[in-house]
Design an enzyme around this catalytic site. Structure first.
Site: not given
Length: 337
Positions: A55, A229
């Site tokens: 990540y 998003r």
């Protein structure tokens, strides 16, 4: 406050709403915002935090480590993962080889500021490394005290069975799988969940809100909201595209009166729905603002009766994806470099 559940066939309890930092830390929000959301999660009773070395190319682990600094370590459950490329992405900076696992766990522990993680997970299945090598490496990580339990993410039923057999032979606690699961994406129900229940493995599910689609903010026939998003290619936009069909968005709007009748918001209904599955130990939920945490936590402990579950199925109809073959397409056939 958040309720807790046992993870797999183990004595480890985790908060049934788990904080995940996939697309937020070191990406959507700055460090001060990330620390504020983590502290809000702690205040709400969340004790379990999930991340991965990949990540933000390791930066998300650093931020989570900063956010949890000063907390009583024994009161937390910290999870991370290994598989995807990290660092300069050289030939051994990816996969589940013994080399990459050993180097990755040390890097993760340093970034997280802890001596051990509670759960170390194979982020995908590695078709290029013998499973025996991978499981032996995980067993050695556990025996070295660097992880207490092991888990995986998006493994098929057959892979779970093979991994569990080796784990039993190696006497290492293999207790979890982390798949995508939501009202709209139920591909694990046919094979993965029954196999997991038999093997003593729980699901820690990601995207319980179907990348935000189940919040109801995406409307049929309308442009996606600015700043959502769906507009951010760095934050999982490609994952949401399959849900942004008018027939799906129309069906999702039919959930609003069901949520309202239950005294829930649509996101709360989505989280509560995945937690009705007895094989689900936790729903992974992220947040970009502290107030989102308080709203999400309200889904903990909610019981949806059979009539509500049936009404949800009727509202969504045939837009739900159930094909178990989708579980066989998640892990890359070759390592990503």
């Amino acid at each position: 406050m958040v309720e807790h559940r046992y993870l797999g066939n183990s004595g480890l309890k985790v908060s049934e709403i788990t904080y995940g930092n996939w697309v937020t830390h070191a990406s959507q929000i700055d460090d001060s915002g990330a620390i504020a959301t983590v502290h809000a999660a702690l205040d709400a009773g969340i004790t379990t935090f999930d991340t991965a070395d990949t990540y933000a190319n390791t930066a998300a682990e650093v931020v989570l480590g900063k956010a949890l600094a000063g907390q009583r370590r024994a009161s937390l459950e910290i999870f991370t993962k290994v598989y995807f490329p990290t660092g300069p992405q050289g030939p051994n900076d990816t996969g589940l080889s013994r080399k990459h696992i050993f180097e990755s766990i040390d890097g993760s522990l340093q970034r997280l500021g802890t001596d051990y993680v509670d759960l170390y997970q194979a982020h995908r299945y590695d078709y290029e490394t013998p499973l025996e090598e991978t499981m032996q490496a995980f067993a050695d990580v556990v025996r070295a005290g660097k992880a207490l339990y092991i888990g995986v993410s998006e493994w098929t039923a057959e892979q779970l069975r093979e991994g569990a057999a080796l784990a039993k032979e190696l006497r290492v606690p293999f207790i979890s799988n982390q798949p995508q699961y939501s009202m709209l994406w139920r591909v694990i129900e046919d094979k993965v969940v029954p196999a997991s229940a038999e093997l003593g493995i729980s699901q820690i599910v990601w995207s319980p809100m179907a990348q935000g689609v189940l919040s109801g903010k995406y409307l049929p026939g309308q442009p996606v909201p600015a700043g959502s998003r769906a507009t951010d290619e760095k934050s999982g936009a490609h994952f949401i595209k399959g849900f942004l069909r008018d027939e799906v968005l129309t069906a999702v709007q039919r959930l609003e009166p069901i949520a309202s009748d239950c005294g829930l918001t649509m996101p709360q209904l989505a989280i509560a729905w995945v937690l009705q599955n007895p094989n689900v130990a936790a729903a992974l939920v992220g947040a970009s603002r502290p107030e989102q945490i308080a709203s999400n936590v309200a889904a903990s402990g909610v019981k949806l009766d059979a009539d509500v579950m049936a009404a949800i199925d009727t509202a969504l109809g045939d837009v739900v994806e159930r094909d178990p073959q989708n579980t066989y397409t998640v892990s890359p056939k070759a390592r990503l470099a």
